[in-house]
Design a protein around this motif. Structure first.
Motif, PDB file in Angstrom:
ATOM      1  N   ARG A   1     -10.107  -1.851   5.215  1.00 38.84           N
ATOM      2  CA  ARG A   1     -10.406  -2.163   3.817  1.00 38.84           C
ATOM      3  C   ARG A   1     -11.893  -1.972   3.594  1.00 38.84           C
ATOM      4  O   ARG A   1     -12.710  -2.446   4.380  1.00 38.84           O
TER       5      ARG A   1
ATOM      6  N   GLU B   1     -12.172  -0.907  -4.625  1.00 42.21           N
ATOM      7  CA  GLU B   1     -11.591  -1.389  -3.377  1.00 42.21           C
ATOM      8  C   GLU B   1     -10.570  -0.358  -2.894  1.00 42.21           C
ATOM      9  O   GLU B   1      -9.774   0.149  -3.685  1.00 42.21           O
TER      10      GLU B   1
ATOM     11  N   VAL C   1      -8.400  -4.773   8.768  1.00 38.33           N
ATOM     12  CA  VAL C   1      -7.519  -5.850   8.349  1.00 38.33           C
ATOM     13  C   VAL C   1      -6.664  -6.294   9.541  1.00 38.33           C
ATOM     14  O   VAL C   1      -6.334  -7.454   9.685  1.00 38.33           O
TER      15      VAL C   1
ATOM     16  N   ASN D   1     -14.240  -4.713   9.041  1.00 39.05           N
ATOM     17  CA  ASN D   1     -13.390  -4.467   7.880  1.00 39.05           C
ATOM     18  C   ASN D   1     -11.978  -4.037   8.250  1.00 39.05           C
ATOM     19  O   ASN D   1     -11.196  -3.668   7.376  1.00 39.05           O
TER      20      ASN D   1
ATOM     21  N   SER E   1       0.814  -1.204   0.000  1.00 37.69           N
ATOM     22  CA  SER E   1       0.000   0.000   0.000  1.00 37.69           C
ATOM     23  C   SER E   1       0.848   1.254   0.000  1.00 37.69           C
ATOM     24  O   SER E   1       0.493   2.246  -0.621  1.00 37.69           O
TER      25      SER E   1
ATOM     26  N   TYR F   1      -7.928   0.808   0.574  1.00 37.77           N
ATOM     27  CA  TYR F   1      -7.299   0.533   1.859  1.00 37.77           C
ATOM     28  C   TYR F   1      -6.932   1.860   2.493  1.00 37.77           C
ATOM     29  O   TYR F   1      -6.458   2.769   1.809  1.00 37.77           O
TER      30      TYR F   1
END
Length: 150
Positions: A111, A56, A96, A94, A18, A58
């Motif tokens: 996420r 999606e 992680v 959600n 990321s 992060y």
């Protein structure tokens, strides 16, 4: 021991991936910014969201305070109009890494996904915020986006 080590390795890999693929985003006035945001497939604004797919993202952040709750909020801003995008009322599943309640100074990775359906082709600014107890903002970012046909 393996049950502990495996999630740590996965988290470290996600953090590295990321960071190397962070998306350039805007800050929200008066609210703590994330460490980084990764909108999958988007390095620079505007991020293109293809109709019929699921975006999606992060979000890595440090908890500025302890909170029992974590609520996701998304708002599309266009032409002076703000339109909320429903994401549910509980961001905790959600995470992680980590869990609720979150503790002050916890480094967390969240996420989330946004189904891209039922929208016209349009450009807007997406504001994403996580709120803690009493709707107190935890972190926030904005990103220019466009809904496009595939």
């Amino acid at each position: 021991m393996i049950k502990f080590v495996a999630p740590c390795i996965i988290f470290a890999l996600l953090q590295f991936q990321s960071i190397t693929e962070a998306t350039v985003v805007q800050t929200c006035t008066g609210i703590q910014s994330p460490i980084y945001v990764n909108v999958t497939g988007c390095d620079v604004e505007p991020c293109k969201f293809v109709l019929g797919t699921t975006a999606e993202m992060y979000l890595s952040f440090v908890a500025p305070f302890t909170s029992n709750t974590l609520v996701p909020k998304a708002t599309a801003h266009l032409a002076g109009v703000s339109v909320p995008y429903p994401l549910g009322d509980n961001a905790c599943p959600n995470l992680v890494n980590g869990k609720c309640p979150i503790q002050e100074k916890d480094k967390l990775l969240y996420r989330f996904t946004l189904p891209i359906a039922g929208f016209p082709e349009i450009s807007f600014v997406l504001e994403f915020k996580l709120e803690g107890d009493g709707k107190k903002p935890v972190t926030c970012f904005k990103v220019k986006a466009a809904v496009v046909k595939g």
